[in-house]
Motif scaffolding. Structure first.
Motif: not given
Length: 215
Positions: A114-119
């Protein structure tokens, strides 16, 4: 007189549920990133037609919203529940430790995905930031229940939470590291609370081991 056949026609596979699509999408998100979460690819993986998807979701965006809801429920909800189910400082901190090392409860790969997606999404960066803040607030509230000054409670909550998140981000949270970290239990507890853990509670925790791991 004709004999009645005893042959039973096999039941057709049960229709997929929305949860089936969510679980499949979560697996793809973790394995390959958000760009791989596509309706056609998911349908192929589930061996159904695209039409099956629209029984449960109006659009891909609706599925993505469901993924975020599930992420919150799993990774924030489990932390909040762990803290709410304790009555002492020792038990609460150890409950957090247990949640974080049991990946059947807190899923670090999902959190990182999810953090990678948020980038790639400014809106989602705000969602992740808000979720981090909610987790810190829950830990801070726990500290305040055990008579920590509000400012100290907030700072200690940030320290313990972001220390753990950094373990995941740096891929340091491996199964083989658990015994080593367990040997530092008293030092970790003192660092995160400024107090000494009850030796009997520490011994019992070690004997029980974090759920889902064998030393």
């Amino acid at each position: 007189m004709a004999l009645i056949s005893s042959k039973v026609t096999p039941d057709r596979p049960a229709r997929l549920t929305g949860d089936d699509w969510i679980e499949c999408a979560l697996a793809v998100l973790v394995e390959s990133g958000i760009e791989a979460v596509q309706i056609t690819a998911l349908a192929r993986r589930l061996d159904v037609t695209r039409g099956s998807f629209y029984w449960h979701f109006e659009s891909r965006e609706a599925l993505l919203d469901a993924l975020l809801t599930e992420w919150r429920a799993r990774n924030t909800g489990v932390m909040v529940e762990a803290l709410e189910g304790t009555t002492t400082l020792d038990d609460g901190i150890l409950a957090l430790f247990s949640v974080w090392v049991d990946h059947r409860r807190f899923d670090p790969r999902l959190d990182q995905a999810v953090r990678d997606w948020a980038r790639h999404s400014e809106q989602l960066r705000g969602v992740v930031k808000a979720e981090d803040a909610a987790r810190v607030r829950a830990i801070s509230a726990f500290y305040k229940r055990h008579e920590f000054d509000p400012k100290e409670a907030f700072i200690r909550a940030r320290v313990i939470y972001f220390t753990q998140i950094s373990y995941y981000a740096l891929h340091l949270e491996e199964d083989e590291a658990i015994p080593e970290r367990m040997s530092y239990l008293e030092a970790y507890f003192r660092s995160f609370t400024g107090r000494d853990i009850d030796p009997a509670i520490a011994a019992a925790y070690r004997q029980g081991k974090p759920e889902g791991h064998d030393e």
